[in-house]
Scaffold this motif. Sequence first.
Motif, PDB file in Angstrom:
ATOM      1  N   CYS A 183      27.302  41.192  30.817  1.00 53.50           N
ATOM      2  CA  CYS A 183      28.367  42.176  30.556  1.00 53.50           C
ATOM      3  C   CYS A 183      29.456  42.118  31.618  1.00 53.50           C
ATOM      4  CB  CYS A 183      27.765  43.577  30.516  1.00 53.50           C
ATOM      5  SG  CYS A 183      26.793  43.826  29.029  1.00 53.50           S
ATOM      6  N   GLU A 184      30.648  42.521  31.191  1.00 48.67           N
ATOM      7  CA  GLU A 184      31.811  42.514  32.085  1.00 48.67           C
ATOM      8  C   GLU A 184      31.800  43.808  32.905  1.00 48.67           C
ATOM      9  OE1 GLU A 184      32.015  42.020  28.786  1.00 48.67           O
ATOM     10  OE2 GLU A 184      32.318  39.855  28.775  1.00 48.67           O
ATOM     11  N   PRO A 226      38.659  38.852  33.553  1.00 43.37           N
ATOM     12  CA  PRO A 226      39.631  39.908  33.285  1.00 43.37           C
ATOM     13  C   PRO A 226      38.938  41.043  32.510  1.00 43.37           C
ATOM     14  CG  PRO A 226      40.469  37.769  32.574  1.00 43.37           C
ATOM     15  CD  PRO A 226      39.038  37.573  32.935  1.00 43.37           C
ATOM     16  N   GLN A 227      39.397  42.246  32.673  1.00 45.08           N
ATOM     17  CA  GLN A 227      38.840  43.433  31.995  1.00 45.08           C
ATOM     18  C   GLN A 227      37.518  43.897  32.595  1.00 45.08           C
ATOM     19  OE1 GLN A 227      40.750  44.921  30.126  1.00 45.08           O
ATOM     20  NE2 GLN A 227      42.136  43.325  29.385  1.00 45.08           N
ATOM     21  N   ILE A 228      37.034  43.257  33.662  1.00 43.94           N
ATOM     22  CA  ILE A 228      35.729  43.664  34.192  1.00 43.94           C
ATOM     23  C   ILE A 228      35.781  45.127  34.655  1.00 43.94           C
ATOM     24  CG2 ILE A 228      36.132  42.896  36.600  1.00 43.94           C
ATOM     25  CD1 ILE A 228      33.159  41.774  36.382  1.00 43.94           C
ATOM     26  N   GLY A 229      34.737  45.883  34.343  1.00 40.57           N
ATOM     27  CA  GLY A 229      34.625  47.251  34.846  1.00 40.57           C
ATOM     28  C   GLY A 229      33.984  47.204  36.228  1.00 40.57           C
ATOM     29  N   VAL A 230      34.491  48.018  37.151  1.00 43.60           N
ATOM     30  CA  VAL A 230      33.975  47.987  38.525  1.00 43.60           C
ATOM     31  C   VAL A 230      33.574  49.400  38.952  1.00 43.60           C
ATOM     32  CG1 VAL A 230      34.448  47.356  40.923  1.00 43.60           C
ATOM     33  CG2 VAL A 230      35.535  46.064  39.071  1.00 43.60           C
ATOM     34  N   SER A 231      32.328  49.539  39.384  1.00 42.28           N
ATOM     35  CA  SER A 231      31.888  50.808  39.967  1.00 42.28           C
ATOM     36  C   SER A 231      31.498  50.540  41.418  1.00 42.28           C
ATOM     37  CB  SER A 231      30.708  51.383  39.186  1.00 42.28           C
ATOM     38  OG  SER A 231      29.673  50.426  39.098  1.00 42.28           O
ATOM     39  N   THR A 290      31.772  46.986  29.390  1.00 42.07           N
ATOM     40  CA  THR A 290      32.260  47.283  30.733  1.00 42.07           C
ATOM     41  C   THR A 290      31.631  48.542  31.319  1.00 42.07           C
ATOM     42  OG1 THR A 290      34.124  48.437  29.733  1.00 42.07           O
ATOM     43  CG2 THR A 290      34.492  46.141  30.389  1.00 42.07           C
ATOM     44  N   ASN A 291      30.616  49.082  30.632  1.00 43.78           N
ATOM     45  CA  ASN A 291      29.813  50.218  31.100  1.00 43.78           C
ATOM     46  C   ASN A 291      30.514  51.564  30.973  1.00 43.78           C
ATOM     47  OD1 ASN A 291      27.194  50.785  31.936  1.00 43.78           O
ATOM     48  ND2 ASN A 291      27.848  51.210  34.025  1.00 43.78           N
TER      49      ASN A 291
END
Length: 464
Positions: free
Chosen positions: A277-278, A316-321, A423-424
């Motif tokens: 997953c991204e 690109p478009q990756i979700g970041v926490s 992306t969660n």
Amino acid sequence: MLSFGDVASEPSSTLLVMGDHYLIRTFGCQMNEHDSERIAGLLSADGMTPTDDTGLARVIVFNTCAIRENADNRLYGNLRHLKPVKERNPGIRIVVAGCLAQKDRGRIQERAPWVDVVIGTHALPHLLDLLRQSETDGPQMDVREQTEVFPSALPAARDDPFRAWVSIAPGCDNGCTFCIVPLVRGPQRSRPIGDIVAEVQGLVDRGVVEVTLLGQNVNTYGRDVTVPGSSRRPLFARLLHEVNAVDGIRRIRFTSPHPHDFTPDVIDAMAACEAVCEHIHFPLQSGSDRVLASMRRSYRRQRYLEWLDEIRAAIPQIGVSTDIIVGFPGETEEDFLQTLDVVECARFDSAYTFQYSPRPGTRASTMEGQIPREIVQERFERLVALQERISLSRSRAQVGRELEVLIEGPGKKGAAAQGRTRTNRIVHLAGALSPGSFVTANITSAAPHHLSGEVVRARDAVAV
Ligand code: SAM
Ligand code: SF4
């Protein structure tokens, strides 16, 4: 099948029997949640059934967390509540498992003598024996220092038929000065790659579509084992490729990684593997170089932001926490402003924000310059307010997009169903949708912590 009846040499009228109920309360991280599934698996395999009703439960398990101080207070508070219950019904068995059990050891039964079993993080396979022994010999404790059997080898009772945690490397070899994890979980121990792939294949065969690979420093998986033909170096990229090759797997996630170990091969594997997953969890902890050095984190703010740019360029478009700690010993207002500045630059989709909590046995707990509670609280509120604003703007950027959503179950806040993007991001949807099915949703509105949308295509529905 493991059975109390089989092992008890002199059956007693109080011995646990088929049909008895158990209740498990879990605190802390996904690793604990997964350990609870193993505890449930052991008890279920012995013929017991789960319940949420304390009045009905014959075995009550607290699977504990030690990461922050309030976890201690909660455990002892819960145990105090159980004292009169145990006095009324001496037949119930009270078990304290997990990281606090490993940390507090004998102190738990000193403070709460009505606890029957204290079982540390390495002793799970011995739970049934300990329970049985407590029936005949009184309170038991096993807080051994090493795991002989990976909990993954134990039966698991998983709540979710479509999404599963897979433990790949418990323990941690890092020495972040604030963190108690290496003290209670021990050094990293990677499971053989073949065992992990076989577990994932078995899960997929039973209908699971998403796995989350778990480790305390998950992207150094393999560093502690020697594989024929390779040196002792992380094998995480290879593992991603192998899990991605499992026929039928739709989504792969992993947690918790260390920013330092997102090496180019891991980023390439993430970009190349269709099921990965991204989304990345990319724990910052602090934006101040001085504080990062004092925390013994191996990166500095500049490098951290460069890594993030590299990852975003590749995916690109990756979700970041992220995770951020406020009020580490010695943190000045200037250090804190540096953290706010990195948060502005990094534009995280979400952040887990923590007030620093001194943990016994860690280096930071004895450092000078512990910060007064009111200052920590005031900084914490500023950080949360900033991140809420950024989360909302990141969410709003999703409006109008069509996203794949895996349905997880009934929705909250009036929505009929709730699911998650690759992306969660949580998505609320109208209409009854089967958990485990994939839909395409058009995103119509956004809040800091969830999106709302309309289903435009329901496809690949998984039989429930
Ligand atoms: N392995 C992950 C990493 O390297 O970032 C972290 C795992 S830890 C279980 C989860 C988070 O709890 C940490 O990232 C940190 O932000 C927070 N944490 C750990 N110890 C803490 C402490 N003593 N006080 C406050 N927060 C803490
Ligand atoms: Fe704790 Fe994570 Fe640091 Fe390991 S890498 S010591 S689990 S914060």
